[in-house]
Design a protein around this motif. Structure first.
Motif, PDB file in Angstrom:
ATOM      1  N   GLY A  60       0.837  -1.199   0.000  1.00 38.05           N
ATOM      2  CA  GLY A  60       0.000   0.000   0.000  1.00 38.05           C
ATOM      3  C   GLY A  60       0.868   1.243   0.000  1.00 38.05           C
ATOM      4  O   GLY A  60       2.068   1.187  -0.223  1.00 38.05           O
ATOM      5  N   GLN A  61       0.245   2.369   0.262  1.00 31.60           N
ATOM      6  CA  GLN A  61       0.985   3.631   0.283  1.00 31.60           C
ATOM      7  C   GLN A  61       1.706   3.784   1.614  1.00 31.60           C
ATOM      8  O   GLN A  61       1.155   3.519   2.676  1.00 31.60           O
ATOM      9  CB  GLN A  61       0.046   4.803   0.070  1.00 31.60           C
ATOM     10  CG  GLN A  61      -0.516   4.880  -1.317  1.00 31.60           C
ATOM     11  CD  GLN A  61      -1.370   6.119  -1.498  1.00 31.60           C
ATOM     12  OE1 GLN A  61      -1.952   6.623  -0.554  1.00 31.60           O
ATOM     13  NE2 GLN A  61      -1.436   6.603  -2.723  1.00 31.60           N
ATOM     14  N   LYS A  62       2.952   4.230   1.553  1.00 37.56           N
ATOM     15  CA  LYS A  62       3.752   4.462   2.751  1.00 37.56           C
ATOM     16  C   LYS A  62       4.251   5.899   2.732  1.00 37.56           C
ATOM     17  O   LYS A  62       4.601   6.436   1.691  1.00 37.56           O
ATOM     18  CB  LYS A  62       4.924   3.500   2.821  1.00 37.56           C
ATOM     19  CG  LYS A  62       4.482   2.067   2.968  1.00 37.56           C
ATOM     20  CD  LYS A  62       5.589   1.214   3.461  1.00 37.56           C
ATOM     21  CE  LYS A  62       5.025  -0.184   3.628  1.00 37.56           C
ATOM     22  NZ  LYS A  62       5.684  -0.913   4.644  1.00 37.56           N
ATOM     23  N   VAL A  63       4.283   6.499   3.913  1.00 32.10           N
ATOM     24  CA  VAL A  63       4.704   7.887   4.072  1.00 32.10           C
ATOM     25  C   VAL A  63       6.081   7.900   4.711  1.00 32.10           C
ATOM     26  O   VAL A  63       6.320   7.246   5.725  1.00 32.10           O
ATOM     27  CB  VAL A  63       3.704   8.662   4.950  1.00 32.10           C
ATOM     28  CG1 VAL A  63       4.161  10.102   5.129  1.00 32.10           C
ATOM     29  CG2 VAL A  63       2.305   8.616   4.355  1.00 32.10           C
ATOM     30  N   TYR A  64       6.990   8.653   4.102  1.00 27.47           N
ATOM     31  CA  TYR A  64       8.353   8.794   4.609  1.00 27.47           C
ATOM     32  C   TYR A  64       8.649  10.267   4.834  1.00 27.47           C
ATOM     33  O   TYR A  64       8.125  11.140   4.140  1.00 27.47           O
ATOM     34  CB  TYR A  64       9.363   8.225   3.616  1.00 27.47           C
ATOM     35  CG  TYR A  64       9.256   6.724   3.459  1.00 27.47           C
ATOM     36  CD1 TYR A  64       9.921   5.876   4.330  1.00 27.47           C
ATOM     37  CD2 TYR A  64       8.499   6.164   2.447  1.00 27.47           C
ATOM     38  CE1 TYR A  64       9.839   4.504   4.197  1.00 27.47           C
ATOM     39  CE2 TYR A  64       8.397   4.784   2.300  1.00 27.47           C
ATOM     40  CZ  TYR A  64       9.072   3.969   3.183  1.00 27.47           C
ATOM     41  OH  TYR A  64       8.975   2.615   3.056  1.00 27.47           O
TER      42      TYR A  64
END
Length: 78
Positions: A60-64
């Motif tokens: 899925g989408q991951k935030v860094y």
């Protein structure tokens, strides 16, 4: 609200808060006013503000986040 929207809003607020603090500090402690004080605030806020990115992965989408005050890139659990 999608993660990309949340990241955009978070990055904007971080920049805006730093910009206002630096601009008021520059105006208070120096004689720079109008465009030069704003320009100094924008440059400093751009350098000091954290950078948020969203990547699409198989999970899925991951935030860094990458910031000048932390070493490397950190994953946020949003």
């Amino acid at each position: 609200m999608s993660k990309k929207t949340k990241v955009f809003i978070a990055q904007f607020f971080c920049f805006a808060i730093l910009f206002i603090i630096v601009r008021l500090g520059v105006e208070f402690f120096t004689d720079l006013t109008s465009i030069w004080g704003s320009l100094a605030g924008a440059v400093v806020a751009t350098i000091l503000a954290p950078q948020f990115k969203v990547f699409d992965t198989q999970q899925g989408q991951k935030v860094y986040v990458r910031w000048i005050f932390i070493k490397g890139v950190k994953e946020l659990n949003w």
